[in-house]
Scaffold this motif. Structure first.
Motif, PDB file in Angstrom:
ATOM      1  N   GLU A 173     -57.820  41.468 -87.768  1.00  0.00           N
ATOM      2  CA  GLU A 173     -57.121  40.698 -88.810  1.00  0.00           C
ATOM      3  C   GLU A 173     -56.022  41.542 -89.457  1.00  0.00           C
ATOM      4  OE1 GLU A 173     -60.010  39.183 -91.591  1.00  0.00           O
ATOM      5  OE2 GLU A 173     -60.978  38.100 -89.940  1.00  0.00           O
ATOM      6  N   ALA A 174     -54.847  40.962 -89.583  1.00  0.00           N
ATOM      7  CA  ALA A 174     -53.703  41.565 -90.281  1.00  0.00           C
ATOM      8  C   ALA A 174     -53.146  42.818 -89.586  1.00  0.00           C
ATOM      9  CB  ALA A 174     -54.046  41.887 -91.735  1.00  0.00           C
ATOM     10  N   CYS A 175     -53.463  43.002 -88.317  1.00  0.00           N
ATOM     11  CA  CYS A 175     -52.921  44.181 -87.622  1.00  0.00           C
ATOM     12  C   CYS A 175     -51.508  43.911 -87.099  1.00  0.00           C
ATOM     13  CB  CYS A 175     -53.812  44.571 -86.439  1.00  0.00           C
ATOM     14  SG  CYS A 175     -55.290  45.421 -87.008  1.00  0.00           S
ATOM     15  N   ASP A 176     -50.638  44.910 -87.253  1.00  0.00           N
ATOM     16  CA  ASP A 176     -49.266  44.824 -86.744  1.00  0.00           C
ATOM     17  C   ASP A 176     -49.186  45.337 -85.316  1.00  0.00           C
ATOM     18  OD1 ASP A 176     -47.547  44.245 -89.276  1.00  0.00           O
ATOM     19  OD2 ASP A 176     -48.909  45.845 -89.903  1.00  0.00           O
ATOM     20  N   LEU A 214     -55.947  36.715 -83.432  1.00  0.00           N
ATOM     21  CA  LEU A 214     -56.535  37.049 -84.740  1.00  0.00           C
ATOM     22  C   LEU A 214     -55.692  38.088 -85.491  1.00  0.00           C
ATOM     23  CD1 LEU A 214     -60.195  37.279 -83.473  1.00  0.00           C
ATOM     24  CD2 LEU A 214     -59.185  35.406 -84.783  1.00  0.00           C
ATOM     25  N   ALA A 215     -54.826  38.778 -84.753  1.00  0.00           N
ATOM     26  CA  ALA A 215     -53.944  39.765 -85.409  1.00  0.00           C
ATOM     27  C   ALA A 215     -52.741  39.021 -85.996  1.00  0.00           C
ATOM     28  CB  ALA A 215     -53.491  40.794 -84.377  1.00  0.00           C
ATOM     29  N   LYS A 216     -51.781  39.756 -86.567  1.00  0.00           N
ATOM     30  CA  LYS A 216     -50.583  39.100 -87.106  1.00  0.00           C
ATOM     31  C   LYS A 216     -49.839  38.366 -85.979  1.00  0.00           C
ATOM     32  CE  LYS A 216     -49.345  41.826 -91.125  1.00  0.00           C
ATOM     33  NZ  LYS A 216     -48.435  42.854 -91.642  1.00  0.00           N
ATOM     34  N   PRO A 217     -49.121  37.300 -86.282  1.00  0.00           N
ATOM     35  CA  PRO A 217     -48.444  36.546 -85.219  1.00  0.00           C
ATOM     36  C   PRO A 217     -47.432  37.390 -84.426  1.00  0.00           C
ATOM     37  CG  PRO A 217     -48.276  35.413 -87.357  1.00  0.00           C
ATOM     38  CD  PRO A 217     -48.956  36.714 -87.615  1.00  0.00           C
ATOM     39  N   ARG A 242     -51.548  52.611 -91.908  1.00  0.00           N
ATOM     40  CA  ARG A 242     -52.955  52.392 -92.204  1.00  0.00           C
ATOM     41  C   ARG A 242     -53.630  52.249 -90.832  1.00  0.00           C
ATOM     42  NH1 ARG A 242     -54.420  47.052 -95.694  1.00  0.00           N
ATOM     43  NH2 ARG A 242     -56.642  47.084 -95.304  1.00  0.00           N
ATOM     44  N   VAL A 243     -54.530  53.143 -90.500  1.00  0.00           N
ATOM     45  CA  VAL A 243     -55.117  53.138 -89.156  1.00  0.00           C
ATOM     46  C   VAL A 243     -56.549  52.609 -89.214  1.00  0.00           C
ATOM     47  CG1 VAL A 243     -55.755  54.552 -87.153  1.00  0.00           C
ATOM     48  CG2 VAL A 243     -53.643  55.045 -88.394  1.00  0.00           C
ATOM     49  N   ARG A 244     -56.834  51.695 -88.288  1.00  0.00           N
ATOM     50  CA  ARG A 244     -58.171  51.107 -88.218  1.00  0.00           C
ATOM     51  C   ARG A 244     -58.754  51.365 -86.830  1.00  0.00           C
ATOM     52  NH1 ARG A 244     -57.667  45.101 -89.841  1.00  0.00           N
ATOM     53  NH2 ARG A 244     -57.135  46.027 -91.841  1.00  0.00           N
ATOM     54  N   LEU A 245     -59.895  52.005 -86.767  1.00  0.00           N
ATOM     55  CA  LEU A 245     -60.555  52.240 -85.479  1.00  0.00           C
ATOM     56  C   LEU A 245     -61.526  51.106 -85.219  1.00  0.00           C
ATOM     57  CD1 LEU A 245     -61.398  56.071 -85.731  1.00  0.00           C
ATOM     58  CD2 LEU A 245     -59.316  54.970 -84.856  1.00  0.00           C
ATOM     59  N   LEU A 249     -47.537  50.005 -91.941  1.00  0.00           N
ATOM     60  CA  LEU A 249     -48.070  49.138 -90.881  1.00  0.00           C
ATOM     61  C   LEU A 249     -49.579  49.318 -90.765  1.00  0.00           C
ATOM     62  CD1 LEU A 249     -45.554  49.643 -87.897  1.00  0.00           C
ATOM     63  CD2 LEU A 249     -45.604  47.766 -89.560  1.00  0.00           C
ATOM     64  N   THR A 250     -50.265  48.257 -90.339  1.00  0.00           N
ATOM     65  CA  THR A 250     -51.690  48.379 -90.020  1.00  0.00           C
ATOM     66  C   THR A 250     -51.813  48.474 -88.505  1.00  0.00           C
ATOM     67  OG1 THR A 250     -52.262  47.096 -91.971  1.00  0.00           O
ATOM     68  CG2 THR A 250     -53.965  47.295 -90.265  1.00  0.00           C
ATOM     69  N   ILE A 251     -52.353  49.591 -88.053  1.00  0.00           N
ATOM     70  CA  ILE A 251     -52.413  49.866 -86.613  1.00  0.00           C
ATOM     71  C   ILE A 251     -53.870  50.043 -86.192  1.00  0.00           C
ATOM     72  CG2 ILE A 251     -51.688  51.448 -84.772  1.00  0.00           C
ATOM     73  CD1 ILE A 251     -49.228  52.108 -86.558  1.00  0.00           C
ATOM     74  N   ALA A 252     -54.304  49.183 -85.263  1.00  0.00           N
ATOM     75  CA  ALA A 252     -55.685  49.285 -84.768  1.00  0.00           C
ATOM     76  C   ALA A 252     -55.702  50.128 -83.498  1.00  0.00           C
ATOM     77  CB  ALA A 252     -56.221  47.894 -84.472  1.00  0.00           C
ATOM     78  N   ILE A 253     -56.660  51.031 -83.416  1.00  0.00           N
ATOM     79  CA  ILE A 253     -56.882  51.810 -82.183  1.00  0.00           C
ATOM     80  C   ILE A 253     -58.269  51.404 -81.700  1.00  0.00           C
ATOM     81  CG2 ILE A 253     -56.981  54.108 -81.153  1.00  0.00           C
ATOM     82  CD1 ILE A 253     -55.220  55.151 -83.389  1.00  0.00           C
ATOM     83  N   CYS A 254     -58.330  50.829 -80.493  1.00  0.00           N
ATOM     84  CA  CYS A 254     -59.550  50.107 -80.101  1.00  0.00           C
ATOM     85  C   CYS A 254     -60.191  50.615 -78.820  1.00  0.00           C
ATOM     86  CB  CYS A 254     -59.223  48.641 -79.848  1.00  0.00           C
ATOM     87  SG  CYS A 254     -58.264  47.864 -81.119  1.00  0.00           S
TER      88      CYS A 254
END
Ligand code: ASP
Length: 324
Positions: free
Chosen positions: A224-227, A263-266, A194-197, A167-172
């Motif tokens: 973009e493309a975050c689950d 903008l993230a995944k639906p 996959r972690v995105r800050l 999974l792509t996981i954003a921490i914001c």
């Protein structure tokens, strides 16, 4: 600590304490998530109590205020059958200037089995752990770690998405001051996400470049493309000086609203550890939308996750070592 009859299915941990996610192996973390899955249905049962920790004592020692975490540990301890003591830090000897080490000695003399501690200083839980004979659980130390929050977040993600790996996981938001971010980065990368800050350069620490994550300072592109999108509270109480121009501007660039969520995944899902600053890092329409928001589920799952942690620590070890 005396030995207890542990249920055969209790998770065995190699460490006595849970101070940081690094105290767990990948297999132990997965075993804890599996074990929490077994406890989750209990929370909606009419009789919610087990007796696994009967005769054990859990002390909650919170030097910083807490609504969710303290009550979650209290409920988890009671549901496992333990005696739970909430130390009133503000009215105790600690408020009169007793040092953390003296406090540790006092608590140790009461022979608890589990000590849950929250403190404003990074490293306080580890210091306490060296001075007591029981298991210590870090419920948040300064900007360092909050491992049970990360476990309950991973548990919630796995329940909703069926997996964490891939999974792509954003921490914001305010990564710099967030112990939740640090623990989640460790655990989610350990479990294969996959972690995105995502945050402004002033709120993403330089050390994050070494955390094995992606970093984006542009929220719209980063989503973009975050689950999963995990929003963090802007921790104004830990900020010295103006790290953001204004809360309004922060919301414009980094606040999660319906437009940015698109903008993230639906099927992207939204999390927040609480307490939320509505209109600062998250818009109420997103936070309160049950189709996307996991915020209430995080709180509910937290009790089951902490039951698994308390059981594992209480049942894994029968002796403890204390520094002289
Ligand atoms: N409740 C979480 C913590 O104690 C998050 C926060 O305070 O923003 O770290």
């Amino acid at each position: 600590m005396t030995s207890a009859a542990a249920p055969d299915s209790a998770v065995r941990l190699s460490r006595r304490d849970l101070l940081a996610i690094d105290d767990l192996t990948r297999a132990e973390a997965i075993a804890l998530l599996d074990r929490a899955e077994r406890f989750a249905p209990l929370l909606s049962a009419s009789v919610k109590k087990l007796d696994t920790l009967r005769g054990r004592t859990l002390i909650n020692l919170f030097f910083e205020t807490s609504t969710r975490t303290q009550s979650s540990f209290e409920l988890a301890g009671k549901r496992m059958g333990a005696d739970v003591v909430n130390m009133a830090v503000r009215t105790s000897a600690m408020a009169k200037g007793e040092t953390l080490i003296d406090t540790a000695a006092t608590l140790n003399a009461m022979s608890p089995d589990l000590l849950v501690v929250r403190h404003a200083s990074s490293g306080a839980a580890a210091l306490l752990a060296r001075k007591v004979s029981c298991s210590v659980i870090n419920a948040g130390d300064g900007q360092h770690e909050h491992p049970t929050q990360a476990l309950l977040d991973a548990f919630t993600i796995r329940r909703e998405k069926g997996r964490i790996e891939g999974l792509t996981i954003a921490i914001c938001g305010d990564i710099a001051h967030s112990r939740v971010a640090r623990s989640n980065v460790r655990l989610l990368t350990l479990l294969g996400a996959r972690v995105r800050l995502i945050g402004p350069p002033t709120l993403v620490p330089a050390s994050a470049a070494r955390w094995g994550v992606e970093i984006s300072h542009d929220m719209r592109r980063g989503l973009e493309a975050c689950d999963v999108i995990m929003m963090l509270r802007l921790q104004l109480e830990r900020m010295q000086g103006g790290l953001i121009p204004s809360q309004r501007e922060f919301f414009w660039f980094y606040g999660l609203d319906e437009d940015k969520l698109r903008l993230a995944k639906p099927d992207a899902l939204v999390m927040h550890p609480g307490p939320m600053n509505r209109g600062v890092e998250i818009d109420s329409r997103v936070a309160d939308d049950p189709r996307v928001s996991l915020i209430e589920k995080q709180v509910r799952n937290g009790v089951a996750m902490r039951m698994a942690v308390l059981e594992a620590l209480a049942c894994s070890r029968t002796t403890g070592e204390t520094e002289p």
